[in-house]
Scaffold this active site. Structure first.
Site, short mmCIF file in Angstrom:
data_model
loop_
_atom_site.label_atom_id
_atom_site.label_comp_id
_atom_site.label_asym_id
_atom_site.label_seq_id
_atom_site.Cartn_x
_atom_site.Cartn_y
_atom_site.Cartn_z
N ARG A 44 0.82 -1.21 0.00
CA ARG A 44 0.00 0.00 0.00
C ARG A 44 0.86 1.28 0.00
O ARG A 44 0.51 2.26 -0.62
CB ARG A 44 -0.89 -0.01 1.25
CG ARG A 44 -1.94 1.08 1.19
CD ARG A 44 -2.74 1.13 2.46
NE ARG A 44 -3.15 -0.21 2.89
CZ ARG A 44 -3.98 -0.44 3.90
NH1 ARG A 44 -4.48 0.56 4.56
NH2 ARG A 44 -4.29 -1.65 4.25
N LYS A 141 0.09 -18.74 6.02
CA LYS A 141 -0.78 -18.98 7.16
C LYS A 141 -0.91 -17.71 8.01
O LYS A 141 -0.03 -16.86 7.91
CB LYS A 141 -0.26 -20.14 8.00
CG LYS A 141 1.14 -19.85 8.61
CD LYS A 141 1.48 -20.81 9.66
CE LYS A 141 1.11 -20.30 11.02
NZ LYS A 141 1.98 -19.26 11.58
N HIS A 171 5.92 -23.24 6.61
CA HIS A 171 7.37 -23.21 6.43
C HIS A 171 8.07 -24.37 7.15
O HIS A 171 9.19 -24.72 6.81
CB HIS A 171 7.97 -21.85 6.81
CG HIS A 171 8.16 -21.63 8.28
ND1 HIS A 171 7.17 -21.17 9.09
CD2 HIS A 171 9.25 -21.80 9.08
CE1 HIS A 171 7.63 -21.06 10.32
NE2 HIS A 171 8.90 -21.45 10.35
N LYS A 175 11.70 -27.14 6.11
CA LYS A 175 12.94 -27.29 6.89
C LYS A 175 13.66 -28.57 6.48
O LYS A 175 13.02 -29.61 6.32
CB LYS A 175 12.62 -27.32 8.39
CG LYS A 175 12.19 -25.97 8.94
CD LYS A 175 12.01 -26.03 10.45
CE LYS A 175 11.33 -24.79 10.99
NZ LYS A 175 12.23 -23.69 11.27
N GLU A 209 9.75 -21.99 22.00
CA GLU A 209 10.45 -20.76 21.62
C GLU A 209 10.81 -19.98 22.88
O GLU A 209 10.07 -20.04 23.88
CB GLU A 209 9.54 -19.88 20.77
CG GLU A 209 9.13 -20.52 19.46
CD GLU A 209 8.30 -19.57 18.63
OE1 GLU A 209 8.90 -18.75 17.92
OE2 GLU A 209 7.07 -19.64 18.71
N ASP A 228 -1.77 -20.53 15.70
CA ASP A 228 -0.51 -20.05 15.12
C ASP A 228 0.45 -21.22 14.89
O ASP A 228 1.22 -21.20 13.92
CB ASP A 228 0.13 -19.04 16.09
CG ASP A 228 1.36 -18.35 15.52
OD1 ASP A 228 1.31 -17.98 14.33
OD2 ASP A 228 2.35 -18.17 16.26
N HIS A 233 1.98 -26.20 11.96
CA HIS A 233 3.30 -26.81 12.10
C HIS A 233 3.27 -28.14 12.87
O HIS A 233 3.80 -29.14 12.42
CB HIS A 233 4.28 -25.87 12.81
CG HIS A 233 4.37 -24.50 12.19
ND1 HIS A 233 4.25 -24.29 10.84
CD2 HIS A 233 4.59 -23.29 12.75
CE1 HIS A 233 4.40 -22.99 10.60
NE2 HIS A 233 4.60 -22.37 11.74
N LYS A 333 5.52 -19.88 23.71
CA LYS A 333 6.47 -18.77 23.65
C LYS A 333 7.03 -18.53 25.05
O LYS A 333 6.41 -18.90 26.04
CB LYS A 333 5.78 -17.51 23.13
CG LYS A 333 5.26 -17.69 21.69
CD LYS A 333 5.29 -16.41 20.93
CE LYS A 333 4.81 -16.58 19.50
NZ LYS A 333 5.86 -17.03 18.58
C1 BG6 Z 1 5.46 -18.96 12.69
C2 BG6 Z 1 4.64 -18.41 13.82
O1 BG6 Z 1 4.65 -19.67 11.80
O2 BG6 Z 1 6.45 -19.83 13.21
C3 BG6 Z 1 5.52 -17.68 14.81
O3 BG6 Z 1 3.67 -17.51 13.29
C4 BG6 Z 1 6.64 -18.56 15.27
O4 BG6 Z 1 4.76 -17.23 15.92
C5 BG6 Z 1 7.37 -19.18 14.08
O5 BG6 Z 1 7.54 -17.77 16.02
C6 BG6 Z 1 8.38 -20.22 14.53
O6 BG6 Z 1 9.13 -20.63 13.43
P1 BG6 Z 1 10.60 -21.20 13.61
O7 BG6 Z 1 10.99 -21.61 12.23
O8 BG6 Z 1 11.42 -20.09 14.17
O9 BG6 Z 1 10.48 -22.36 14.57
#
Ligand code: BG6
Length: 482
Positions: A44, A141, A171, A175, A209, A228, A233, A333
């Site tokens: 934007r 996502k 993602h 990996k 995390e 999330d 994942h 987290k």
């Molecule tokens: C993302 C989440 O998909 O994955 C984040 O939205 C998270 O909240 C992240 O921190 C973690 O990814 P990775 O590759 O660092 O484990």
């Protein structure tokens, strides 16, 4: 590889700057962006091309491991920028002229925007007939916030793109370690006979995390850890561990098997949430860098938020292979360590010939570490040197990075190149996504009805005490919590 046009919506956003553009730059350094390709940033902000390219350069310097001054100009030449307001249909018309005459080139629309804009963007791509037969769309996502909203988005996207043109990114599937897991299971005969009930006692999947919500408080508060992390994942990792051997590595062969796992997950509904799930929210505490605030004090988070930053779940898969084998999932987290791992614990020996004091009580264990290392460790028992028959656990370890010595590709590098090459194997199909939401939605409903407030946990710990109790009730403990 043929040249391609990549139209990146959300080109000034966090994901684009931290992950996507640095990933493309690294692929350029590896010589994988063919001459004649174009990377068109769309957002934007009314920016000039030069101003955006300067932002991209700064983020590549930071996130792609520095700038190679001899090669930057070549990458910058691919870049262009267009200001489009996603909420104003007429502003999409600017795209028509830019893409005209390139109908014979692979065209990738990457939607790295808020998911609320996905449907509108696809509507405009359809209205302006920008989706050529060689087009693909990539969706980040979270795809919706529940089954209903995911369906709405998928309906809009599906009206413009055929399913084989839709790349739903997770993602984690990009990996290296996750690819290795597929290789480990289906490239070796060793594990398959043991990969079932009667041989495996339980499986743990942890994605922990140390970071908090950082600058994403407002977004995160609408999402929470279940949507999330677990919906995508952790369930994808569970699918790869639990799926039947596919007939080939083709996208649909793999996705058919993953779908069966998702459909076989035993529902967690109503009061089940009280015994099979734990949700938590971090409070102030400490991280490696010093004191950190609690979730409710993070910018963008309402002071009375009930959003969970931690989830632990006991999942069960109702199939012949897995009946009675619990899969414990845990993510959060501000936990004690950053670690992503899968731990498969095998059954005890049926009868120990070594006696009670021999140390022979530990089961074999396979630990697949995805982060921070990329390693596979099989723990077996061996005799301790000396007179007595004492057994001790020893590790057979394989550190994949040092075994191969090759520089790894980041998940987004791989996935972006897969999109360009048209390889759908590592992307989620619509029915997989639906099945994942069908399992997740009742958990959220159960929480709001029976357990609305997440339990507090101190930052820098392993989450609420209830998470240890969840697994402890079955006589086990989380890996690392002995
Ligand atoms: C993302 C989440 O998909 O994955 C984040 O939205 C998270 O909240 C992240 O921190 C973690 O990814 P990775 O590759 O660092 O484990």
């Amino acid at each position: 590889m043929q040249p391609f046009d990549l139209v990146l919506f959300g080109a000034t956003g966090d994901l684009a700057m931290r992950k996507l553009l640095p990933a493309l730059y690294r692929r350029h350094l590896a010589g994988q962006i063919p001459a004649g390709s174009r990377l068109l940033g769309v957002a934007r902000s009314e920016l000039t091309r030069e101003a955006w390219v300067a932002q991209v350069e700064a983020s590549c310097a930071h996130y792609a491991g520095g700038i190679d001054s001899g090669k930057w100009a070549g990458f910058a030449a691919f870049l262009d920028y267009l200001s489009v307001d996603g909420s104003k249909p007429e502003s999409f018309e600017r795209l028509v002229a830019v893409l005209a005459g390139r109908e014979d080139v692979t065209r990738v629309f990457f939607l790295s925007t808020a998911p609320a804009l996905f449907a509108g963007i696809c509507d405009q791509i359809g209205r302006l007939a920008l989706a050529t037969p060689l087009s693909r769309v990539v969706l980040e996502k979270p795809l919706g916030s529940d089954l209903t909203t995911a369906d709405q988005i998928n309906a809009h996207v599906g009206a413009v793109f055929a399913e084989h043109q839709i790349y739903r990114i997770d993602h984690y599937l990009g990996k290296e370690a996750v690819q290795n897991l597929i290789a480990l299971r289906f490239g070796n005969t060793l594990f398959e006979p043991l990969w079932r009930r009667g041989r495996i006692r339980h499986v743990q999947i942890t994605v922990a995390e140390t970071l908090g919500v950082e600058s994403r408080g407002a977004f995160y508060d609408q999402t929470g850890a279940l949507r999330d992390m677990v919906q995508n994942h952790l369930l994808q990792l569970l699918c790869i561990i639990a799926m039947e051997p596919p007939i080939s590595s083709d996208a649909d062969a793999m996705r058919d098997e993953k779908l069966k796992v998702l459909r076989a997950l035993r529902p967690i509904a109503g009061t089940d949430v009280l015994t099979r799930t734990v949700h938590g929210q971090y409070r102030a505490g400490a991280s490696a860098t010093g004191p950190v605030p609690g979730y409710l004090d993070e910018t963008g988070v309402p002071a009375d938020s009930d959003t969970e930053t931690f989830v632990a779940i006991k999942a069960e898969i109702d199939t012949w292979r897995w009946a009675g084998v619990p899969f414990y999932l845990r993510t959060g987290k501000r936990l004690q360590e950053k670690v992503s791992e899968i731990v498969v614990t095998f059954d005890d020996v049926p009868h120990s010939i070594f006696g009670a004091h021999s140390g022979s009580q530990q089961p074999n264990r396979l630990r697949i570490c995805l982060q921070p290392c990329d390693s596979i460790t099989l723990t077996i028992l061996a005799k301790k040197p000396g007179d007595a028959m004492k057994l001790q656990a020893v590790d057979l370890s394989l550190d994949l990075a040092s075994s191969f010595g090759a520089q790894q590709m980041d998940a987004y590098e791989r996935l972006l190149m897969d999109v360009v090459k048209g390889n759908l194997t590592l992307f989620m199909r619509r029915d997989e996504l639906d099945a994942a939401w069908r399992w997740i939605d009742p958990i959220r409903d159960g929480w709001s009805q029976y357990d609305p407030r997440p339990k507090g946990y101190t930052s820098g710990t392993w989450g609420p005490a209830g998470a240890s109790a969840l697994i402890g009730r079955d006589g086990f403990c989380w890996n690392g919590e002995l």
